[in-house]
Motif scaffolding. Structure first.
Motif, PDB file in Angstrom:
ATOM      1  N   PRO A 161       0.808  -1.231   0.000  1.00  0.00           N
ATOM      2  CA  PRO A 161       0.000   0.000   0.000  1.00  0.00           C
ATOM      3  C   PRO A 161       0.842   1.282   0.000  1.00  0.00           C
ATOM      4  O   PRO A 161       0.419   2.294  -0.562  1.00  0.00           O
ATOM      5  N   GLU A 162       2.021   1.242   0.626  1.00  0.00           N
ATOM      6  CA  GLU A 162       2.857   2.444   0.611  1.00  0.00           C
ATOM      7  C   GLU A 162       3.334   2.737  -0.819  1.00  0.00           C
ATOM      8  O   GLU A 162       3.258   3.878  -1.296  1.00  0.00           O
ATOM      9  N   ARG A 163       3.802   1.687  -1.489  1.00  0.00           N
ATOM     10  CA  ARG A 163       4.243   1.888  -2.882  1.00  0.00           C
ATOM     11  C   ARG A 163       3.069   2.257  -3.792  1.00  0.00           C
ATOM     12  O   ARG A 163       3.202   3.035  -4.733  1.00  0.00           O
ATOM     13  N   ALA A 164       1.890   1.676  -3.499  1.00  0.00           N
ATOM     14  CA  ALA A 164       0.712   2.021  -4.294  1.00  0.00           C
ATOM     15  C   ALA A 164       0.342   3.493  -4.113  1.00  0.00           C
ATOM     16  O   ALA A 164      -0.091   4.160  -5.054  1.00  0.00           O
ATOM     17  N   THR A 165       0.568   4.019  -2.909  1.00  0.00           N
ATOM     18  CA  THR A 165       0.286   5.437  -2.651  1.00  0.00           C
ATOM     19  C   THR A 165       1.195   6.319  -3.508  1.00  0.00           C
ATOM     20  O   THR A 165       0.744   7.296  -4.133  1.00  0.00           O
ATOM     21  N   VAL A 166       2.471   5.973  -3.524  1.00  0.00           N
ATOM     22  CA  VAL A 166       3.425   6.725  -4.346  1.00  0.00           C
ATOM     23  C   VAL A 166       3.027   6.662  -5.827  1.00  0.00           C
ATOM     24  O   VAL A 166       3.017   7.680  -6.541  1.00  0.00           O
ATOM     25  N   ALA A 167       2.675   5.458  -6.258  1.00  0.00           N
ATOM     26  CA  ALA A 167       2.322   5.289  -7.668  1.00  0.00           C
ATOM     27  C   ALA A 167       1.047   6.044  -8.030  1.00  0.00           C
ATOM     28  O   ALA A 167       0.957   6.660  -9.098  1.00  0.00           O
TER      29      ALA A 167
END
Lengths: 306, 306
Positions: free
Chosen positions: A200-206
């Motif tokens: 979810p953290e990487r998805a937020t950045v993306a």
């Protein structure tokens, strides 16, 4: 500008009659299974968010569709009694109102069977009065996409904040609506569907890279992993852990989160405070059976946080 | 004596709001499953039987209980619109009306989750006017045992036929009610529970030995194996095969059978004709989705049988 004393919020999207049963375990096959508890409740993403806002004392209207039948009259009467203004609810001739049956087991796993009449999803001819500034914030879900698109566009033109509750839907629907929102609060699976990122953290950045360019606020809710949002000033993701509770029923926890998010945004609260309030409200809800029936009052959230 | 022109029937027992979903297959585990079709319908054993009688043009009243809530008002309004007299329906203060969710798959297998408030099952203080001969036939199910017992006793005292729809229930309930009926029409599993006989023909003989001594009529319905009844004059079991149909939904087939049985009995029809009509009605119902919604009219039964 948000009005601290009595901001008005418009919620747009799903309205359904949910029948929710709590069982020790989900039915393993054919047979008759006696529930521990059960409720019938007016729900649906936008409607549950609206009811959660009303429970906080917020001033909230609902834009959704029903058929002209008993179920439609019942859900409107129930939400009206909860304090949600239903003057903009659309009654579609010849259509059947939406309803769902939901089985929830002791560890919160769910079986959901929803019934939707496609006629309820037609594009609205008339919108609530967004252009004239009646509402301080609009929030749409992904269940009535043709209305969400029109409402988010009207909000943008009127300079009004437009939140998208980006829960699981077709990629086509998500990609139609995401560019239209000033505030995106996506569920973990929807964020993964759009970005391909399961973290979810990487998805937020993306998501921020894809849809944050015009300054849109980006957040991802990830259940017991908490919520994540992109801090544009610092250029980094911030994280709010989920508050630990004994989870009884996670149904509508996301809707409660979004309702409190919209309420805090409409009142002009700082982001961190909004996310903390919304996380606390979702945690309280998860400790109670009955879908959005478990949404807390403002006093309950404040007690929980002290 | 039965009145051929307009006999009156009283049905006693369950009243519930059923939400029925038709799915390609039953949910195998947690998740969201889209149905092929769905209905919300006022049902329950005695209520479905009553609605089936009304559909035949019969004069029928219902004695059942609701809470004082939306669901209760809705089921009474729906059955009234179907032609069932609901003047004797009991409204219980502080109780919640019964409701169920039912998933049916493509081969008719079912998952049922019913919610009953125990307060609805309390003994009735007042009975409908059975003693004065208002009704020609009473029919009770096993879902409101304390009412069924009183009604069957009152019918016996008044010299009125008293049918028991002996579907699956606790052995205690079955053994309380079976001796009180003049006509027992049991389901195969209930007959097995009482007699220990898994073969429906042998179960019919055993039921007749246990409960047929005072001349009570004994029958067992066995789904696609047809129905069996004890011919007291000949001292043997008779059998009516099930009519072959493409089975879509067997839900409420037994209730339709019992409704037509009561209607035929009230009109004084010969036993063979009653069983043939009831079997045909149940077969037609099984060919249609939606529980008792699929109950046929008299003309549909007659067309089916020609």
């Amino acid at each position: 500008m948000p009005n601290e004393t009595s901001p008005r919020i418009l919620c747009v999207g799903a309205l359904t009659l949910d029948t929710i049963f709590r069982l020790d375990r989900l039915p393993p096959g054919p047979g008759k299974y006696l529930p521990v508890d059960a409720v019938e409740i007016a729900a649906g993403m936008a409607s549950s968010a609206a009811a959660s806002i009303a429970r906080l004392g917020g001033n909230v209207s609902l834009f959704a569709s029903t058929g002209q039948d008993d179920t439609g009259r019942r859900v409107v009467a129930e939400l009206t009694a909860e304090g949600v203004d239903c003057a903009y609810v659309r009654s579609v001739g010849g259509a059947r109102s939406a309803f769902s049956s939901i089985f929830v087991d002791a560890i919160g796993e769910r079986m959901i069977v929803p019934f939707y009449d496609a006629a309820l999803l037609s594009a609205p001819d008339v919108l609530p009065p967004i252009a004239d500034g009646t509402f301080d914030v609009v929030m749409t879900d992904v269940r009535w996409p043709l209305a969400a698109a029109k409402v988010l566009k009207a909000a943008r033109e009127a300079g009004v904040d437009g939140i998208l509750d980006a829960d699981t839907a077709s990629l086509e629907t998500l990609e139609m609506l995401l560019p239209l929102a000033s505030h995106i609060v996506a569920s973990e699976p929807a964020a993964e569907r759009v970005t391909g990122e399961s973290d979810p953290e990487r998805a937020t950045v993306a998501l921020a890279a894809l849809y944050g360019r015009d300054g849109a606020f980006i957040a991802v809710t990830a259940g017991d992993k908490g919520c994540f949002w992109y801090d544009e000033l610092e250029g980094e993701v911030r994280h709010m852990p989920a508050f630990p509770v004994d989870v009884v029923d996670t149904l509508a926890a996301g809707d409660v989160f979004h309702g409190v998010f919209a309420w805090g945004l409409a009142r002009g609260y700082p982001t961190y405070q909004i996310m903390r309030f919304a996380s606390a409200a979702a945690a309280i809800k998860c400790s109670r059976f009955g879908g959005r029936r478990g949404a807390p009052t403002r006093a309950e959230i404040e007690t929980f946080l002290t």
